[in-house]
Design an enzyme around this catalytic site. Structure first.
Site, PDB file in Angstrom:
ATOM      1  N   CYS A  45       0.815  -1.291   0.088  1.00  0.00           N
ATOM      2  CA  CYS A  45       0.128   0.035  -0.085  1.00  0.00           C
ATOM      3  C   CYS A  45       0.816   1.198   0.017  1.00  0.00           C
ATOM      4  CB  CYS A  45      -0.744  -0.124   1.323  1.00  0.00           C
ATOM      5  SG  CYS A  45      -2.160  -1.435   1.394  1.00  0.00           S
TER       6      CYS A  45
HETATM    7  C1  BEZ Z   1       0.503  -4.663   2.097  1.00  0.00           C
HETATM    8  O1  BEZ Z   1       0.266  -3.638   1.592  1.00  0.00           O
HETATM    9  O2  BEZ Z   1       1.686  -4.804   1.900  1.00  0.00           O
HETATM   10  C2  BEZ Z   1      -0.568  -5.662   2.418  1.00  0.00           C
HETATM   11  C3  BEZ Z   1      -1.647  -5.293   3.123  1.00  0.00           C
HETATM   12  C4  BEZ Z   1      -2.440  -6.256   3.646  1.00  0.00           C
HETATM   13  C5  BEZ Z   1      -2.051  -7.744   3.161  1.00  0.00           C
HETATM   14  C6  BEZ Z   1      -0.942  -8.098   2.581  1.00  0.00           C
HETATM   15  C7  BEZ Z   1      -0.241  -7.191   2.064  1.00  0.00           C
END
Ligand code: BEZ
Length: 208
Positions: A45
């Site tokens: 994210c």
């Molecule tokens: C991420 O943004 O890295 C992420 C968020 C939730 C689950 C898996 C990855």
């Protein structure tokens, strides 16, 4: 009931990092790139938020307003934005919705319980100035989105609206476009003065 292409994007009023917004009023005459992500302070994210911020001139140039969403608070978003700016070498200026109780995520079908009961997946809604949903995409939590594709599809939609054309597989700006079968040759003559290449009666390439 899930939202479909051509539906009016449901309106909502919600706190964001830029203050409370009425979605339709905030969108105004712009296109909107509305996208959800699972949580603040997570790695994928962070890169997506950074990429959206870096692409601000590209979105501006297409009259598109980005609007992020996650199910964290405004205070958490604001702290996280500092990390995004620092790690992605950018200045994030677009608003991020604070959908703490998941009302908007539920409304837009961004919750996929098979992936997570509590966090939104990576949904994309491209919404036009008439507030119609023109494209949806859904990515899993573990895969960051391809922002070149997001810009490409906005270009394709805007070009199609302007010139009444469709775009072939893997089209990129400047490439040949397709005259839709709904336009007969008699009408195509005035619409496409460059002429066209008729591979089949239903497959006509032109340039605009
Ligand atoms: C991420 O943004 O890295 C992420 C968020 C939730 C689950 C898996 C990855």
């Amino acid at each position: 009931m899930s939202l479909k292409l051509g539906d009016t994007a449901p309106n909502f009023t919600i706190p964001t990092t830029a203050g409370d917004i009425d979605f339709h009023q905030w969108a105004g005459d712009s296109w909107v790139f509305f996208f959800s992500h699972p949580a603040d302070f997570t790695p994928v994210c962070t890169t997506e938020m950074g990429r959206t911020a870096q692409l601000a001139p590209e979105f501006d140039g297409r009259n598109v307003k980005p609007l992020g969403l996650s199910t964290d608070s405004v205070e958490e978003h604001l702290k996280w934005i500092k990390d995004v700016d620092e790690t992605q070498n950018t200045t994030l200026e677009f608003p991020i919705v604070a959908d703490k109780d998941r009302t908007i995520a539920q409304l837009y079908g961004m919750m996929h319980p098979g992936e997570s009961e509590t966090a939104a997946v990576r949904s994309v809604f491209i919404i036009d100035p008439n507030k119609k949903i023109r494209l949806t995409m859904t990515y899993p939590m573990s895969v960051g989105r391809n922002f070149a594709e997001i810009l490409r599809v906005i270009d394709a939609l805007q070009l199609g609206d302007k010139h009444r054309v469709a775009t072939p597989a893997d089209w990129t700006p400047g490439g040949k476009v397709i005259i839709p079968p709904s336009i007969p040759n008699s009408e195509a003559e005035s619409l496409f003065p460059n002429g066209w290449d008729e591979v089949k009666p239903y497959l006509r390439y032109t340039t605009v």
